[in-house]
Design an enzyme around this catalytic site. Structure first.
Site: not given
Ligand code: 5GP
Ligand code: ZN
Length: 149
Positions: A109, A111
């Site tokens: 993903h 951001h």
């Molecule tokens: P990472 O740290 O893996 O780059 O970011 C994961 C992101 O996914 C985090 O910013 C977290 O808030 C978001 N996230 C995790 N679970 C969910 C969810 O169930 N729904 C949504 N909309 N965002 C999520």
């Protein structure tokens, strides 16, 4: 009503695959055959948005180039919309690959984080420097690795 089917190339244990399938709610912003953008549930700033491929790929290393291209095609407009809607004066495009980078959801993903002066966000990163000759060694190592992946 039966739950919507998971997308081809999905992982039923993956929270983002379940969002793609509509099995978990998310506040959707844009969607096409390849990509889905939705609000991050734990925003670093209001309007923090994620864009993901609909197919399950763990991280940047296993994201097919054409899928990345399909996601990237949305980036300029999506960035402009996030900034306009939030009144942000800047935006960080962030991608975490690997647990040590901060990746917590192992469905790749990107951001889009709205930024403004003095918001206090950002990593306390410090840039370093190379000793004489070391940069060339790293250049060669990475170029050699590139030939092998
Ligand atoms: P990472 O740290 O893996 O780059 O970011 C994961 C992101 O996914 C985090 O910013 C977290 O808030 C978001 N996230 C995790 N679970 C969910 C969810 O169930 N729904 C949504 N909309 N965002 C999520
Ligand atoms: Zn997934």
């Amino acid at each position: 009503m039966p739950a919507p089917a998971l997308h081809p190339m999905s992982d039923s244990s993956c929270i983002f695959c379940r969002i793609v399938a509509g099995q978990i709610p998310a506040l959707r912003i844009l969607e096409d055959d390849h990509a889905l953008a939705f609000l991050d549930i734990g925003p670093l700033a209001l309007g923090h948005t994620l864009i993901i491929p609909k197919n399950h790929h763990q991280d940047l290393r296993d994201l097919p180039a054409d899928t990345l291209a399909a996601i990237s095609a949305h980036m300029p407009r999506l960035a402009a919309a996030v900034m306009q809607a939030t009144g942000a004066t800047g935006l960080n495009l962030l991608q975490n690959t690997g647990r040590s980078s901060g990746q917590a959801v192992f469905h790749v993903h990107f951001h889009l984080i709205p930024r403004r002066e003095g918001d206090g966000l950002g990593y306390p990163w410090k840039s370093g420097s190379y000793q004489a000759g070391a940069a060339e060694t790293w250049q060669r190592r990475i170029a050699d690795a590139l030939a092998a992946v």
